[in-house]
Write an enzyme that holds these catalytic residues in place. Structure first.
Site, PDB file in Angstrom:
ATOM      1  CE1 TYR A 145      49.070   8.530   1.264  1.00 49.76           C
ATOM      2  CE2 TYR A 145      49.596   6.940  -0.460  1.00 49.76           C
ATOM      3  CZ  TYR A 145      49.594   7.308   0.872  1.00 49.76           C
ATOM      4  OH  TYR A 145      50.120   6.454   1.816  1.00 49.76           O
ATOM      5  CB  VAL A 178      49.396  -2.140   5.091  1.00 42.27           C
ATOM      6  CG1 VAL A 178      49.402  -2.772   6.476  1.00 42.27           C
ATOM      7  CG2 VAL A 178      50.809  -1.928   4.572  1.00 42.27           C
ATOM      8  CG  ASN A 189      52.028   5.391  11.661  1.00 45.49           C
ATOM      9  OD1 ASN A 189      52.066   4.618  10.705  1.00 45.49           O
ATOM     10  ND2 ASN A 189      50.912   5.591  12.372  1.00 45.49           N
ATOM     11  CG  ASP A 241      45.056  17.874  13.509  1.00 42.36           C
ATOM     12  OD1 ASP A 241      45.969  17.582  12.702  1.00 42.36           O
ATOM     13  OD2 ASP A 241      43.911  18.183  13.149  1.00 42.36           O
ATOM     14  CB  ILE A 265      54.120   5.605  17.825  1.00 42.07           C
ATOM     15  CG1 ILE A 265      55.223   4.613  18.199  1.00 42.07           C
ATOM     16  CG2 ILE A 265      53.404   5.177  16.536  1.00 42.07           C
ATOM     17  CD1 ILE A 265      54.701   3.239  18.648  1.00 42.07           C
ATOM     18  CE  LYS A 294      52.476   8.321   3.085  1.00 40.80           C
ATOM     19  NZ  LYS A 294      52.949   8.256   4.494  1.00 40.80           N
TER      20      LYS A 294
HETATM   21  P1  NDP Z   1      45.130   4.097   9.502  1.00 42.31           P
HETATM   22  O1  NDP Z   1      44.071   4.967   8.907  1.00 42.31           O
HETATM   23  O2  NDP Z   1      44.721   2.794  10.073  1.00 42.31           O
HETATM   24  O3  NDP Z   1      45.955   4.914  10.611  1.00 42.31           O
HETATM   25  C1  NDP Z   1      46.343   6.241  10.395  1.00 42.31           C
HETATM   26  C2  NDP Z   1      46.764   6.857  11.720  1.00 42.31           C
HETATM   27  O4  NDP Z   1      47.198   8.202  11.484  1.00 42.31           O
HETATM   28  C3  NDP Z   1      45.620   6.920  12.716  1.00 42.31           C
HETATM   29  O5  NDP Z   1      46.094   6.573  13.997  1.00 42.31           O
HETATM   30  C4  NDP Z   1      45.205   8.391  12.690  1.00 42.31           C
HETATM   31  O6  NDP Z   1      44.732   8.789  13.971  1.00 42.31           O
HETATM   32  C5  NDP Z   1      46.560   9.058  12.400  1.00 42.31           C
HETATM   33  N1  NDP Z   1      46.378  10.393  11.865  1.00 42.31           N
HETATM   34  C6  NDP Z   1      45.816  10.753  10.679  1.00 42.31           C
HETATM   35  N2  NDP Z   1      45.774  12.085  10.579  1.00 42.31           N
HETATM   36  C7  NDP Z   1      46.333  12.578  11.719  1.00 42.31           C
HETATM   37  C8  NDP Z   1      46.559  13.887  12.210  1.00 42.31           C
HETATM   38  N3  NDP Z   1      46.213  14.968  11.507  1.00 42.31           N
HETATM   39  N4  NDP Z   1      47.151  14.031  13.424  1.00 42.31           N
HETATM   40  C9  NDP Z   1      47.500  12.948  14.141  1.00 42.31           C
HETATM   41  N5  NDP Z   1      47.311  11.697  13.748  1.00 42.31           N
HETATM   42  C10 NDP Z   1      46.716  11.517  12.539  1.00 42.31           C
HETATM   43  O7  NDP Z   1      46.198   3.880   8.329  1.00 42.31           O
HETATM   44  P2  NDP Z   1      47.636   3.159   8.299  1.00 42.31           P
HETATM   45  O8  NDP Z   1      47.980   2.595   9.605  1.00 42.31           O
HETATM   46  O9  NDP Z   1      47.637   2.275   7.123  1.00 42.31           O
HETATM   47  O10 NDP Z   1      48.560   4.413   7.967  1.00 42.31           O
HETATM   48  C11 NDP Z   1      49.708   4.749   8.718  1.00 42.31           C
HETATM   49  C12 NDP Z   1      50.762   5.313   7.788  1.00 42.31           C
HETATM   50  O11 NDP Z   1      51.148   4.305   6.863  1.00 42.31           O
HETATM   51  C13 NDP Z   1      50.315   6.490   6.943  1.00 42.31           C
HETATM   52  O12 NDP Z   1      51.373   7.434   6.897  1.00 42.31           O
HETATM   53  C14 NDP Z   1      50.084   5.889   5.556  1.00 42.31           C
HETATM   54  O13 NDP Z   1      50.230   6.824   4.534  1.00 42.31           O
HETATM   55  C15 NDP Z   1      51.171   4.842   5.557  1.00 42.31           C
HETATM   56  N6  NDP Z   1      51.012   3.754   4.591  1.00 42.31           N
HETATM   57  C16 NDP Z   1      49.904   2.950   4.637  1.00 42.31           C
HETATM   58  C17 NDP Z   1      49.780   1.913   3.713  1.00 42.31           C
HETATM   59  C18 NDP Z   1      48.559   1.046   3.649  1.00 42.31           C
HETATM   60  O14 NDP Z   1      48.358   0.367   2.614  1.00 42.31           O
HETATM   61  N7  NDP Z   1      47.729   0.973   4.685  1.00 42.31           N
HETATM   62  C19 NDP Z   1      50.852   1.620   2.750  1.00 42.31           C
HETATM   63  C20 NDP Z   1      51.953   2.544   2.793  1.00 42.31           C
HETATM   64  C21 NDP Z   1      52.034   3.539   3.703  1.00 42.31           C
HETATM   65  P3  NDP Z   1      43.498   9.777  14.258  1.00 42.31           P
HETATM   66  O15 NDP Z   1      42.534   9.649  13.111  1.00 42.31           O
HETATM   67  O16 NDP Z   1      42.962   9.290  15.569  1.00 42.31           O
HETATM   68  O17 NDP Z   1      44.136  11.125  14.353  1.00 42.31           O
HETATM   69  C1  8X3 Z   2      49.603   3.188   0.650  1.00 37.70           C
HETATM   70  C2  8X3 Z   2      49.881   2.217  -0.441  1.00 37.70           C
HETATM   71  O1  8X3 Z   2      49.527   1.801  -2.934  1.00 37.70           O
HETATM   72  O2  8X3 Z   2      47.593   2.458  -1.610  1.00 37.70           O
HETATM   73  O3  8X3 Z   2      50.564   4.188   0.701  1.00 37.70           O
HETATM   74  O4  8X3 Z   2      49.274   4.056  -2.156  1.00 37.70           O
HETATM   75  S1  8X3 Z   2      49.025   2.674  -1.839  1.00 37.70           S
END
Ligand code: NDP
Ligand code: 8X3
Length: 255
Positions: free
Chosen positions: A155, A188, A89, A62, A8, A159
């Site tokens: 953004y 979310v 993710n 990263d 993950i 996606k």
């Molecule tokens: P969070 O911000 O809670 O988690 C994002 C995760 O991504 C963190 O663990 C962060 O870890 C990691 N991350 C970000 N940049 C990097 C990088 N350069 N290298 C490695 N890890 C990275 O957000 P979500 O859990 O909501 O997001 C997870 C995924 O779900 C994303 O792809 C997001 O676009 C997608 N998503 C989210 C939605 C929402 O409404 N929340 C809806 C639809 C999709 P760290 O900063 O420690 O590197």
């Molecule tokens: C995250 C959902 O609607 O904020 O991808 O873009 S939204």
């Protein structure tokens, strides 16, 4: 799922973090990365306390750094090289601005993470799956990869790119037993909006105002479900909304 190896990316928070727990519950071994290694250490300790029988390997990465991705994934300890499930993710949004008022740095961060980072990781992991003739790649896309919304421009573009990459990869692997899935959530409640608004928690809270948003656990549940279908069943994509959401922009708020 018992003793499968699940990798993950972005496990330090939100959906990735919840997905680690969800797979741990099924008895999977976990390979977890993110930039914040302190968070991963804490997560590993919590997982071990709750699920002492699984193996966990964490490392700082990263995903934007192609050399680091190659170095860390090509030198994994022998016992971690056979990845059964990759959950791409790691991702983020930065800013919610009209295109002509947007920040170049925000754009690059989104494209480098959501698109290029996902590609770098995928290219390291998929060849082993092809050689072994098994595997499942689960990309975390978004409703933003199906519909553009105002100020979502870059953004959404990132996606939409994830959607294209998922579909392309599925075509390229159609003559193998490897499955490719996209999980595409709406709202979310995670650190996502706090990151989008550069730490402005008040603005972030507004995004989830007066609706029951999805939780990271809801998405983790869907991820484990798609991964646990019989081998001949490939869930191609799954759009998941909170009940109060009907499209990227149509959200029913009670106040
Ligand atoms: P969070 O911000 O809670 O988690 C994002 C995760 O991504 C963190 O663990 C962060 O870890 C990691 N991350 C970000 N940049 C990097 C990088 N350069 N290298 C490695 N890890 C990275 O957000 P979500 O859990 O909501 O997001 C997870 C995924 O779900 C994303 O792809 C997001 O676009 C997608 N998503 C989210 C939605 C929402 O409404 N929340 C809806 C639809 C999709 P760290 O900063 O420690 O590197
Ligand atoms: C995250 C959902 O609607 O904020 O991808 O873009 S939204």
């Amino acid at each position: 799922m018992q003793k499968s190896t699940v990798f993950i990316t972005g496990a330090s928070s939100g959906i990735g973090y919840a997905t680690a727990f969800a797979f741990a519950k099924e008895g999977a071994d976990l390979l977890l990365c993110a930039r914040r290694i302190d968070r991963l250490e804490e997560l590993k300790a919590q997982l071990h306390a709750q699920y002492p029988d699984i193996d966990i390997h964490i490392f700082q990465l990263d995903v934007r750094d192609q050399k680091a991705v190659h170095q860390s994934l090509s030198t994994l300890p022998e016992e971690w090289r056979m990845i059964d499930i990759l959950v791409n993710n790691a991702g983020l949004s930065r800013g919610l601005d009209k295109l002509h008022e947007g920040s170049l740095q925000d754009w690059e961060e989104m494209i480098d993470t959501n698109v290029k980072g996902l590609l770098y990781v995928t290219q390291e992991i998929v060849p082993g799956m092809v050689t072994r003739g098994s595997g499942h790649i689960i990309n975390i896309g978004s409703i933003a990869g199906h519909e553009v919304y105002p100020k979502g421009n870059v953004y959404c573009a990132s996606k939409f790119a994830v959607d294209a990459i998922t579909k392309g990869l599925r075509m390229d692997l159609v003559d193998t037993p490897i499955r490719v899935t996209s999980i595409d959530p709406g709202l979310v409640e995670t650190e996502f909006s706090s990151v989008r608004f550069h730490g402005d928690e008040e603005k972030a809270a507004q995004v989830y105002r007066t609706i029951k948003a999805l939780t990271a656990e809801d998405i983790a549940d869907a991820i484990v479900w798609v991964a646990s279908r019989p081998a001949h069943v490939q869930i191609a994509e799954m759009i998941i909304f909170p009940t109060a959401q009907a499209s990227a922009a149509v959200v029913h708020r009670t106040a």
